[in-house]
Scaffold this motif. Structure first.
Motif, PDB file in Angstrom:
ATOM      1  N   LYS A   1       0.842  -1.211   0.000  1.00  0.00           N
ATOM      2  CA  LYS A   1       0.000   0.000   0.000  1.00  0.00           C
ATOM      3  C   LYS A   1       0.875   1.259   0.000  1.00  0.00           C
ATOM      4  CE  LYS A   1      -4.134  -1.846   2.342  1.00  0.00           C
ATOM      5  NZ  LYS A   1      -4.908  -1.830   3.607  1.00  0.00           N
ATOM      6  N   TYR A   2       1.973   1.185   0.753  1.00  0.00           N
ATOM      7  CA  TYR A   2       2.928   2.302   0.820  1.00  0.00           C
ATOM      8  C   TYR A   2       3.547   2.552  -0.557  1.00  0.00           C
ATOM      9  CZ  TYR A   2       7.308   4.727   1.976  1.00  0.00           C
ATOM     10  OH  TYR A   2       8.360   5.619   2.010  1.00  0.00           O
ATOM     11  N   GLU A   3       3.961   1.475  -1.233  1.00  0.00           N
ATOM     12  CA  GLU A   3       4.572   1.584  -2.554  1.00  0.00           C
ATOM     13  C   GLU A   3       3.585   2.133  -3.589  1.00  0.00           C
ATOM     14  OE1 GLU A   3       8.148   0.245  -3.641  1.00  0.00           O
ATOM     15  OE2 GLU A   3       7.945   1.404  -1.799  1.00  0.00           O
ATOM     16  N   LYS A   4       2.317   1.717  -3.471  1.00  0.00           N
ATOM     17  CA  LYS A   4       1.289   2.208  -4.398  1.00  0.00           C
ATOM     18  C   LYS A   4       1.066   3.710  -4.196  1.00  0.00           C
ATOM     19  CE  LYS A   4      -3.442   1.589  -6.069  1.00  0.00           C
ATOM     20  NZ  LYS A   4      -3.642   3.041  -6.181  1.00  0.00           N
TER      21      LYS A   4
ATOM     22  N   ASP B   1       4.115  10.101  -7.278  1.00  0.00           N
ATOM     23  CA  ASP B   1       5.039  10.425  -8.382  1.00  0.00           C
ATOM     24  C   ASP B   1       4.254  10.744  -9.664  1.00  0.00           C
ATOM     25  OD1 ASP B   1       7.179  10.002  -6.723  1.00  0.00           O
ATOM     26  OD2 ASP B   1       7.558   7.941  -7.399  1.00  0.00           O
ATOM     27  N   GLY B   2       3.200   9.963  -9.942  1.00  0.00           N
ATOM     28  CA  GLY B   2       2.371  10.195 -11.136  1.00  0.00           C
ATOM     29  C   GLY B   2       1.660  11.533 -11.074  1.00  0.00           C
TER      30      GLY B   2
ATOM     31  N   ALA C   1      -3.568  13.529  -1.432  1.00  0.00           N
ATOM     32  CA  ALA C   1      -4.207  12.310  -0.916  1.00  0.00           C
ATOM     33  C   ALA C   1      -3.194  11.164  -0.830  1.00  0.00           C
ATOM     34  CB  ALA C   1      -5.379  11.907  -1.808  1.00  0.00           C
ATOM     35  N   ALA C   2      -2.359  11.049  -1.878  1.00  0.00           N
ATOM     36  CA  ALA C   2      -1.336   9.992  -1.899  1.00  0.00           C
ATOM     37  C   ALA C   2      -0.287  10.221  -0.817  1.00  0.00           C
ATOM     38  CB  ALA C   2      -0.682   9.924  -3.272  1.00  0.00           C
ATOM     39  N   GLN C   3       0.077  11.488  -0.614  1.00  0.00           N
ATOM     40  CA  GLN C   3       1.068  11.830   0.414  1.00  0.00           C
ATOM     41  C   GLN C   3       0.551  11.475   1.814  1.00  0.00           C
ATOM     42  OE1 GLN C   3       1.937  16.036   0.991  1.00  0.00           O
ATOM     43  NE2 GLN C   3       4.109  15.573   1.227  1.00  0.00           N
ATOM     44  N   GLU C   4      -0.725  11.793   2.047  1.00  0.00           N
ATOM     45  CA  GLU C   4      -1.347  11.477   3.336  1.00  0.00           C
ATOM     46  C   GLU C   4      -1.374   9.968   3.571  1.00  0.00           C
ATOM     47  OE1 GLU C   4      -5.636  12.026   5.577  1.00  0.00           O
ATOM     48  OE2 GLU C   4      -5.148  13.446   3.963  1.00  0.00           O
ATOM     49  N   SER C   5      -1.738   9.218   2.506  1.00  0.00           N
ATOM     50  CA  SER C   5      -1.788   7.764   2.592  1.00  0.00           C
ATOM     51  C   SER C   5      -0.393   7.191   2.856  1.00  0.00           C
ATOM     52  CB  SER C   5      -2.358   7.193   1.296  1.00  0.00           C
ATOM     53  OG  SER C   5      -2.333   5.793   1.311  1.00  0.00           O
ATOM     54  N   MET C   6       0.595   7.760   2.200  1.00  0.00           N
ATOM     55  CA  MET C   6       1.977   7.301   2.347  1.00  0.00           C
ATOM     56  C   MET C   6       2.487   7.526   3.770  1.00  0.00           C
ATOM     57  SD  MET C   6       5.023   8.318  -0.235  1.00  0.00           S
ATOM     58  CE  MET C   6       6.713   8.016   0.181  1.00  0.00           C
ATOM     59  N   GLU C   7       2.183   8.692   4.328  1.00  0.00           N
ATOM     60  CA  GLU C   7       2.597   8.999   5.710  1.00  0.00           C
ATOM     61  C   GLU C   7       1.922   8.067   6.713  1.00  0.00           C
ATOM     62  OE1 GLU C   7       1.699  13.128   6.121  1.00  0.00           O
ATOM     63  OE2 GLU C   7       3.415  13.787   4.908  1.00  0.00           O
TER      64      GLU C   7
END
Length: 352
Positions: free
Chosen positions: A50-53, A59-60, A80-86
């Protein structure tokens, strides 16, 4: 952290490939061992993917932000992706904390009435009922190994086994002194009494994991008896096992079968000796590396159950809930979740 996560994912893939091998698949013991290993690391692999996605999505979105037409939409996707990654990064830090090797095991719980006489014995029954109701809510199986009841419905002491995946991980923080404050039914003046009950929690350890020399054991048989000394069976099916070097004694008399009682008594004995060995090892660990929540000091007063106020207070983490009735009816998740989180926070602090 990245290298460690990549290695764990590789291990997961190797295990998956091995489990598809016809030779392994036809060997139940090997297959079960590999399945256990895979199950243990599955949450880490799932969180890492999930982190890698989220990283890939970020990046996209960053690339799209250079296009004025898509900039606003890309900005939203990026955030949204940054929040998910954190979020996944924090989850991975917790998942990578050193794991208690006993967490997935069954658990043996021993409850003994402490200060307070009959009132302590009655509360020991309340705690036994609370734990078995909690186990029932998880669809775990509980079995009494030994019980010494009083004539008024209390318990002087009880040993029981709870079988279920991860049972030890949920019960391990219950070791210690539990204090009750309430007005006993026999108290005419309405004065509040304080009584205590001691709880010991042991992971169930297989004999193959912790060897005992058979010559160190003294095994006696006797007739099982109930409250007031009444014989509940006429054959000598009850078992008493003494580990002579340490003086540890275990009795088991709940089953009518001598063989079953012996098996259960051995499980409890092995687990007690294992716990004592672990306790000695833990004392050698530097104080700053120990968790402040605590999972094993039986002399530590860990919790108070106050009946007049309908209050339960866990003294280790300063948690107070006005849900006494629900908790005594087995609704323990809120308390246990808070203890698990406090333990994780302490470990994260010591890791940084």
């Amino acid at each position: 952290m990245q290298e460690k996560l990549v290695a764990i994912e590789e291990k997961y893939n190797v295990l998956e490939k091995r489990m598809q091998d016809p030779e392994v698949y036809s060997d139940p013991a090997t297959y079960a061992k590999l399945a256990r290993e895979q199950k243990e690391i599955a949450p880490v692999v799932e969180a890492f993917r999930k982190y890698e996605k989220a990283k890939s999505d970020m990046d996209g979105a960053r690339e799209l932000m250079s296009d004025p037409e898509f900039k606003e939409m890309a900005q939203e996707e990026y955030e949204a992706a940054q929040e998910s990654m954190e979020q996944m990064e924090e989850e991975l830090r917790i998942l990578l904390l050193p794991r208690d090797p006993n967490d997935s095991k069954n658990v043996i719980i021993e409850i003994r009435g402490g200060a307070g006489g009959d009132e302590a014995a009655l509360f020991a029954y309340n705690l036994y009922r609370m734990y078995t109701m909690y186990a029932e809510s998880k669809r775990w199986k509980s079995e009494i190994a030994n019980i010494n009841e009083t004539e008024i419905g209390g318990i002087k002491e009880v040993s029981f086994i709870i079988e279920g995946d991860g049972a030890y991980s949920r019960f391990k923080f219950e070791s210690g002194v539990h204090r009750v404050q309430r007005v006993p039914e026999t108290e005419a003046s309405g004065r509040i009494h304080t009584s205590t009950v001691t709880v010991a929690v042991l992971p169930e350890v297989e004999e193959v994991d912790f060897e005992i020399n058979p010559s160190d054991l003294q095994i006696d048989t006797f007739r099982a008896s109930g409250a007031g000394g009444q014989h509940v069976n006429k054959t000598e099916s009850a078992i008493r096992i003494t580990h002579v070097p340490t003086g540890t004694v275990v009795e088991c008399q709940d089953e009518r079968s001598q063989h079953k009682n012996r098996d259960r008594a051995m499980k409890i004995l092995v687990s007690r000796l294992y716990e004592e060995e672990c306790r000695k090892q833990n004392e050698e660990i530097a104080a700053e590396r120990k968790s402040q929540v605590g999972t094993g000091d039986r002399s530590e007063r860990i919790r108070t159950y106050n009946y007049p106020q309908g209050r339960v207070t866990d003294h280790r983490i300063g948690l107070t809930l006005y849900k006494l009735e629900q908790i005594l009816n087995g609704a323990l998740d809120e308390v246990i979740d808070a203890l698990v989180m406090a333990d994780q926070a302490e470990k994260l602090k010591s890791e940084s």
